[in-house]
Design a protein around this motif. Structure first.
Motif, PDB file in Angstrom:
ATOM      1  N   TRP A 150     -18.169  72.284  -5.078  1.00  0.00           N
ATOM      2  CA  TRP A 150     -18.474  71.185  -3.856  1.00  0.00           C
ATOM      3  C   TRP A 150     -18.563  71.915  -2.729  1.00  0.00           C
ATOM      4  O   TRP A 150     -18.583  73.154  -2.610  1.00  0.00           O
ATOM      5  CB  TRP A 150     -16.957  70.227  -4.020  1.00  0.00           C
ATOM      6  CG  TRP A 150     -15.950  71.073  -3.603  1.00  0.00           C
ATOM      7  CD1 TRP A 150     -15.398  70.954  -2.134  1.00  0.00           C
ATOM      8  CD2 TRP A 150     -14.881  71.703  -4.359  1.00  0.00           C
ATOM      9  NE1 TRP A 150     -14.260  71.690  -2.234  1.00  0.00           N
ATOM     10  CE2 TRP A 150     -13.943  72.360  -3.404  1.00  0.00           C
ATOM     11  CE3 TRP A 150     -14.858  72.171  -5.710  1.00  0.00           C
ATOM     12  CZ2 TRP A 150     -12.909  72.930  -3.901  1.00  0.00           C
ATOM     13  CZ3 TRP A 150     -13.800  73.011  -6.175  1.00  0.00           C
ATOM     14  CH2 TRP A 150     -12.625  73.541  -5.059  1.00  0.00           C
TER      15      TRP A 150
ATOM     16  N   GLU B 198     -18.079  71.884   1.432  1.00  0.00           N
ATOM     17  CA  GLU B 198     -17.224  71.336   2.554  1.00  0.00           C
ATOM     18  C   GLU B 198     -17.770  71.976   3.928  1.00  0.00           C
ATOM     19  O   GLU B 198     -18.160  73.070   3.913  1.00  0.00           O
ATOM     20  CB  GLU B 198     -15.701  72.036   2.512  1.00  0.00           C
ATOM     21  CG  GLU B 198     -14.805  71.637   1.416  1.00  0.00           C
ATOM     22  CD  GLU B 198     -13.697  72.442   1.177  1.00  0.00           C
ATOM     23  OE1 GLU B 198     -13.043  72.983   2.389  1.00  0.00           O
ATOM     24  OE2 GLU B 198     -13.035  72.508   0.326  1.00  0.00           O
TER      25      GLU B 198
ATOM     26  N   ASN C  75     -15.479  65.448   4.944  1.00  0.00           N
ATOM     27  CA  ASN C  75     -15.289  65.320   3.391  1.00  0.00           C
ATOM     28  C   ASN C  75     -15.990  66.317   2.597  1.00  0.00           C
ATOM     29  O   ASN C  75     -16.969  66.766   3.082  1.00  0.00           O
ATOM     30  CB  ASN C  75     -15.568  63.683   2.974  1.00  0.00           C
ATOM     31  CG  ASN C  75     -14.679  62.794   3.393  1.00  0.00           C
ATOM     32  OD1 ASN C  75     -13.483  63.092   3.718  1.00  0.00           O
ATOM     33  ND2 ASN C  75     -15.146  61.695   3.590  1.00  0.00           N
ATOM     34  N   ALA C  76     -15.447  66.648   1.482  1.00  0.00           N
ATOM     35  CA  ALA C  76     -16.012  67.491   0.687  1.00  0.00           C
ATOM     36  C   ALA C  76     -17.089  66.676  -0.239  1.00  0.00           C
ATOM     37  O   ALA C  76     -16.685  65.465  -0.567  1.00  0.00           O
ATOM     38  CB  ALA C  76     -14.916  68.241  -0.464  1.00  0.00           C
TER      39      ALA C  76
ATOM     40  N   THR D  80     -18.831  66.577  -4.064  1.00  0.00           N
ATOM     41  CA  THR D  80     -18.972  67.384  -5.221  1.00  0.00           C
ATOM     42  C   THR D  80     -20.196  67.466  -5.714  1.00  0.00           C
ATOM     43  O   THR D  80     -21.096  66.613  -5.242  1.00  0.00           O
ATOM     44  CB  THR D  80     -18.036  66.630  -6.282  1.00  0.00           C
ATOM     45  OG1 THR D  80     -16.697  66.400  -5.838  1.00  0.00           O
ATOM     46  CG2 THR D  80     -18.209  67.025  -7.788  1.00  0.00           C
TER      47      THR D  80
ATOM     48  N   THR E 279      -7.490  72.345  -6.818  1.00  0.00           N
ATOM     49  CA  THR E 279      -8.165  72.152  -5.343  1.00  0.00           C
ATOM     50  C   THR E 279      -9.259  71.079  -5.291  1.00  0.00           C
ATOM     51  O   THR E 279      -9.137  70.400  -4.597  1.00  0.00           O
ATOM     52  CB  THR E 279      -8.762  73.475  -5.001  1.00  0.00           C
ATOM     53  OG1 THR E 279      -7.589  74.348  -5.115  1.00  0.00           O
ATOM     54  CG2 THR E 279      -9.040  73.413  -3.679  1.00  0.00           C
ATOM     55  N   TRP E 280     -10.048  71.126  -6.379  1.00  0.00           N
ATOM     56  CA  TRP E 280     -11.178  70.255  -6.408  1.00  0.00           C
ATOM     57  C   TRP E 280     -10.492  68.698  -6.625  1.00  0.00           C
ATOM     58  O   TRP E 280     -10.982  67.729  -5.933  1.00  0.00           O
ATOM     59  CB  TRP E 280     -12.187  70.465  -7.473  1.00  0.00           C
ATOM     60  CG  TRP E 280     -12.924  69.294  -7.861  1.00  0.00           C
ATOM     61  CD1 TRP E 280     -14.084  68.844  -7.153  1.00  0.00           C
ATOM     62  CD2 TRP E 280     -13.037  68.160  -8.894  1.00  0.00           C
ATOM     63  NE1 TRP E 280     -14.847  67.849  -7.436  1.00  0.00           N
ATOM     64  CE2 TRP E 280     -14.058  67.364  -8.816  1.00  0.00           C
ATOM     65  CE3 TRP E 280     -12.108  68.134  -9.843  1.00  0.00           C
ATOM     66  CZ2 TRP E 280     -14.161  66.349  -9.511  1.00  0.00           C
ATOM     67  CZ3 TRP E 280     -12.192  67.149 -10.791  1.00  0.00           C
ATOM     68  CH2 TRP E 280     -13.087  65.919 -10.579  1.00  0.00           C
TER      69      TRP E 280
ATOM     70  N   ARG F 292      -7.823  67.574  -5.651  1.00  0.00           N
ATOM     71  CA  ARG F 292      -7.070  67.229  -4.282  1.00  0.00           C
ATOM     72  C   ARG F 292      -8.283  67.018  -3.211  1.00  0.00           C
ATOM     73  O   ARG F 292      -8.197  66.344  -2.382  1.00  0.00           O
ATOM     74  CB  ARG F 292      -6.298  68.305  -3.838  1.00  0.00           C
ATOM     75  CG  ARG F 292      -5.310  67.830  -2.676  1.00  0.00           C
ATOM     76  CD  ARG F 292      -4.182  68.853  -2.650  1.00  0.00           C
ATOM     77  NE  ARG F 292      -4.673  70.491  -2.371  1.00  0.00           N
ATOM     78  CZ  ARG F 292      -5.359  71.204  -1.564  1.00  0.00           C
ATOM     79  NH1 ARG F 292      -5.329  70.364  -0.139  1.00  0.00           N
ATOM     80  NH2 ARG F 292      -5.556  72.143  -1.439  1.00  0.00           N
ATOM     81  N   LYS F 293      -9.327  67.789  -3.374  1.00  0.00           N
ATOM     82  CA  LYS F 293     -10.366  67.610  -2.244  1.00  0.00           C
ATOM     83  C   LYS F 293     -11.286  66.526  -2.671  1.00  0.00           C
ATOM     84  O   LYS F 293     -12.300  66.299  -1.837  1.00  0.00           O
ATOM     85  CB  LYS F 293     -11.394  68.813  -2.231  1.00  0.00           C
ATOM     86  CG  LYS F 293     -10.557  70.128  -1.803  1.00  0.00           C
ATOM     87  CD  LYS F 293     -10.337  70.104  -0.433  1.00  0.00           C
ATOM     88  CE  LYS F 293      -9.853  71.683   0.177  1.00  0.00           C
ATOM     89  NZ  LYS F 293      -9.900  71.619   1.683  1.00  0.00           N
ATOM     90  N   GLY F 294     -10.953  65.739  -3.343  1.00  0.00           N
ATOM     91  CA  GLY F 294     -12.064  64.590  -3.726  1.00  0.00           C
ATOM     92  C   GLY F 294     -12.079  64.123  -5.149  1.00  0.00           C
ATOM     93  O   GLY F 294     -12.251  62.951  -5.684  1.00  0.00           O
TER      94      GLY F 294
ATOM     95  N   LYS G 278     -17.733  75.754  -2.979  1.00  0.00           N
ATOM     96  CA  LYS G 278     -16.450  76.431  -3.690  1.00  0.00           C
ATOM     97  C   LYS G 278     -16.795  76.019  -4.920  1.00  0.00           C
ATOM     98  O   LYS G 278     -17.296  74.923  -5.212  1.00  0.00           O
ATOM     99  CB  LYS G 278     -15.184  75.572  -2.965  1.00  0.00           C
ATOM    100  CG  LYS G 278     -15.026  75.830  -1.669  1.00  0.00           C
ATOM    101  CD  LYS G 278     -13.599  75.816  -1.251  1.00  0.00           C
ATOM    102  CE  LYS G 278     -13.398  76.437   0.138  1.00  0.00           C
ATOM    103  NZ  LYS G 278     -11.975  76.305   0.666  1.00  0.00           N
TER     104      LYS G 278
ATOM    105  N   SER H  88     -15.073  80.954  -2.827  1.00  0.00           N
ATOM    106  CA  SER H  88     -15.798  80.353  -1.783  1.00  0.00           C
ATOM    107  C   SER H  88     -16.986  81.303  -1.524  1.00  0.00           C
ATOM    108  O   SER H  88     -16.913  82.401  -1.241  1.00  0.00           O
ATOM    109  CB  SER H  88     -14.796  80.266  -0.780  1.00  0.00           C
ATOM    110  OG  SER H  88     -13.765  79.486  -0.791  1.00  0.00           O
TER     111      SER H  88
END
Lengths: 162, 303
Positions: A47, A49, A55-56, A58, A82-83, A85-87, A124, A138
């Motif tokens: 994704w 960022e 917003n992230a 994907t 992490t992905w 949680r990020k969306g 990421k 990253s």
């Protein structure tokens, strides 16, 4: 996890649908060979960022798309924590142009959306493997195109943006 | 939300009501984050000194309620009570954030009859001198049967409830105790419906969602008392797994003027967090003071 029909050297059919012709930036992800008795192909998500916040977005998710029944392949998407949680947790699976089957060790190229506004970004890539480890890599880059590269140590190899 | 008013004779309740004691009640979910609505969470419930090591008392799953993301009541399955640990499953079959736990309210305190001090409710104090009946029973031996200082000469020094306080009591000091325990489990994207404050007592009003905690990010949790940001609330934060290190590593924190608690996590893992506050605004007018606590188990993932 079922074997992928897509060979490592071929372009990704699913991810390819979001690619714009010619000059669009792309990322090449390497899934390393891991010599263990019990190997399963990793779940991998990538994704973008914006560095300034926001917003992230994907750009790809590789998981066990075919597994259904009592424990469907989607069950372990949260292991890409992490992905998730990020969306990832709010995405409907499968997602057109973003999701595909897990990949065997090898290098794969995925287009980065051509419509990202100019600015600084971090790409990421997160990988999680059943009975194995999990890693997050990253790679900073910017639009208009300035690439970058970074390497994972365990679950991911070199990640290069061109 | 339902408030369950129960007798405060249970040992579990006394552990909740007196945070100063080391015995801690805890619920430990197998996970707080699930993908899809096909999954279960399985929860351990116990009372012990060390977190989350069940070696003392089980908690009875019958005390636990489940709130689904849409506000409907969820169900406990496969509940059992072992020697040290209660356990139960919850089918997390709707997307969003679920709440699992309990709210309790009770009144306890002291009064005098003549010069002798009596207690209301059980707080682990012996029921009285020899010959007295078991803890807190309002029956034989209580004020109803002979009355304090009555013919028996050796009355018990405890009554079970406020209703049992005799008419000739003096120096009545009663305190309301409101305790709640909640754990949060999310399927797919976390939601905040079950976190909506009711405006009553001490409440958890998180800014950082409790199912989105990461060890390298500061968490911010607001606490409210009667719906308003509560400054100076004392909060204890303890990582699980004390057996595997030298010290408990508890953090003793306090909410700021804005009612917000800021927590830095030393490691990833499951944490026990307990907030407590006291004031003189009981909802039950028979009491003079109010003690409130909110406790949760929080999962903090590695970045």
């Amino acid at each position: 996890m079922s074997p992928s029909k897509i060979l490592p050297a071929l372009p990704l059919l699913v991810a390819g649908t979001i690619a714009t012709p010619a000059m669009a930036a792309s990322v090449t992800i390497t899934i390393p060979q891991i010599k263990v008795a019990e190997y399963h192909r990793p779940y991998v998500a990538g994704w973008v960022e914006p560095v300034a916040g926001g917003n992230a977005r994907t750009i790809f998710v590789w998981y066990d798309v075919k597994k259904a029944g009592r424990e469907p392949g989607t069950k372990w998407l949260a292991d890409l924590r992490t992905w998730w949680r990020k969306g990832g947790s709010s995405m409907k699976m499968p997602a057109d142009g973003l999701t595909g089957a897990t990949r065997a060790p090898g290098s794969y190229t995925v287009a980065i959306p051509a419509n990202l506004p100019a600015g600084q970004y971090v790409l990421k890539v997160e990988a999680a493997r059943e009975t194995g480890g999990r890693e997050l890599v990253s790679v900073p880059f910017s639009v208009p195109a300035k690439g970058g590269t970074a390497s994972g140590k365990t679950e991911l190899g070199t990640i290069t943006i061109r | 939300m339902r408030f369950r008013t129960i007798m405060i004779a249970a040992a579990v309740s006394s552990a909740l009501a007196t945070p100063a004691l080391a015995h801690r009640m805890w619920l430990l979910p197998s996970t707080t984050t699930l993908a899809g609505t096909n999954e279960y969470v399985t929860v351990d419930a116990a009372v012990s000194n060390d977190l989350f090591y069940p070696d003392h008392m089980p908690m009875d799953p019958a005390q636990v309620s489940v709130w689904a993301p849409d506000g409907s009541e969820g169900k406990l399955e496969n509940a059992s009570k072992g020697r040290y640990r209660g356990t139960f499953d919850v089918a997390i079959n709707k997307p969003g954030t679920w709440k699992i736990g309990m709210n309790r309210s009770s009144i306890g305190g002291t009064f005098k009859v003549g010069t002798e001090e009596w207690r209301v409710g059980g707080r682990g104090r012996p029921a009285g001198p020899p010959g007295a009946p078991g803890a807190g029973g309002p029956g034989a031996g209580g004020p109803g049967a002979g009355g304090p200082g009555g013919a028996g000469g050796q009355p018990p020094r405890m009554v079970a409830t406020v209703a049992d306080i005799p008419a000739n009591a003096t120096a009545i000091k009663l305190s309301e105790s409101q305790t709640s325990y909640a754990i949060y489990v999310s399927s797919d994207a976390p939601t905040k419906g079950v976190l909506t404050p009711t405006g009553k007592g001490l409440e958890f009003d998180p800014i950082t969602h409790p199912d989105a905690l990461v060890s390298d990010e500061e968490a911010q949790f607001r606490f409210l008392i009667d719906g308003k940001p509560a400054a100076g609330v004392k909060v204890t934060v303890i990582p699980g797994g004390k057996k595997y290190r030298e010290a408990e590593d508890a953090q003793e924190l306090t909410t700021g003027a804005d009612g917000v608690l800021r927590i830095k996590w030393p490691v990833a893992g499951m944490y026990w967090m307990s907030a407590s506050a006291e004031d003189n605004k009981p909802s039950d007018k028979r009491a003079q003071t109010r003690r409130m606590s909110f406790t949760s188990t929080l999962e903090v993932v590695a970045p």
